[in-house]
Design a protein around this motif. Sequence first.
Motif, PDB file in Angstrom:
ATOM      1  N   PRO A  36       0.806  -1.222   0.000  1.00 46.13           N
ATOM      2  CA  PRO A  36       0.000   0.000   0.000  1.00 46.13           C
ATOM      3  C   PRO A  36       0.838   1.271   0.000  1.00 46.13           C
ATOM      4  O   PRO A  36       0.341   2.341  -0.350  1.00 46.13           O
ATOM      5  CB  PRO A  36      -0.812  -0.125   1.304  1.00 46.13           C
ATOM      6  CG  PRO A  36       0.003  -1.008   2.183  1.00 46.13           C
ATOM      7  CD  PRO A  36       0.689  -1.979   1.261  1.00 46.13           C
ATOM      8  N   PRO A 160      -1.293   6.350   2.502  1.00 47.33           N
ATOM      9  CA  PRO A 160      -1.479   4.903   2.250  1.00 47.33           C
ATOM     10  C   PRO A 160      -2.074   4.212   3.469  1.00 47.33           C
ATOM     11  O   PRO A 160      -1.759   4.563   4.612  1.00 47.33           O
ATOM     12  CB  PRO A 160      -0.057   4.409   1.962  1.00 47.33           C
ATOM     13  CG  PRO A 160       0.845   5.422   2.589  1.00 47.33           C
ATOM     14  CD  PRO A 160       0.136   6.735   2.479  1.00 47.33           C
ATOM     15  N   SER A 164      -4.098  -2.214   5.806  1.00 44.21           N
ATOM     16  CA  SER A 164      -4.741  -3.135   4.873  1.00 44.21           C
ATOM     17  C   SER A 164      -4.038  -4.491   4.951  1.00 44.21           C
ATOM     18  O   SER A 164      -2.869  -4.595   5.337  1.00 44.21           O
ATOM     19  CB  SER A 164      -4.669  -2.584   3.446  1.00 44.21           C
ATOM     20  OG  SER A 164      -3.317  -2.380   3.051  1.00 44.21           O
TER      21      SER A 164
END
Length: 218
Positions: A36, A160, A164
């Motif tokens: 990311p 970012p 995730s």
Amino acid sequence: MAEYSEGSSDDEYETMTTGQLLAKLEEAWVNEKFSPELLYHKTEIIDCIEEQFEQAESSIGRAPKGDFVSSIHKFEIERIKFVLCSYLRTRLQKIEKHVVHILECEAALGSGSESRLSGEELEYAKEFVDNMDTHLNSLVLQHMPANFQKMDRKKAVVRPNLDSYVFVKAVEPVNGVAVDPEEDGADRDSVDLSPGNQYILRYRPVSSLVHSGAVKLI
């Protein structure tokens, strides 16, 4: 077979074959695709590959027309160019998406700290944000109500998402990787990574492992 020398520490160098060099490029490409955040630019590898391109294309140019071996080499060069272009294009897309955040990080670098950007990427990022500001000021904000014409850039920064989830494959044994890095205390969950095994984890706790090469994204 061509070779590539990579400095490991001080005067120590590890010699890499062409095949190993290309494997490093493909690994950097996949890591960049699935990370990311923007990773460190692989300047040495790219410089060496571009040098290999020049040598290979010169050799192909001297080969007889229709030479089978040269045709195979030409096909391989095109494949490598595709990977290289995709790698660089992925980085540019991230720079454009997170440009303000990336330039903030660049400005905060201390003396001797390594930049994640190549010189060309840094120049592109600065030009991109300047053009973005010009576009907003001249074409967008001037048509907004007066109380909306001033934009706080810090509040509009796109960062970012380091929380995730990503698929990782361990290259080296790593013990005690936090499953939930936000949880404090000795009882927080952790996992030991074994070489060759694959895991689904948040990116944040494995970020440094991706940079060091202890794990790779898949």
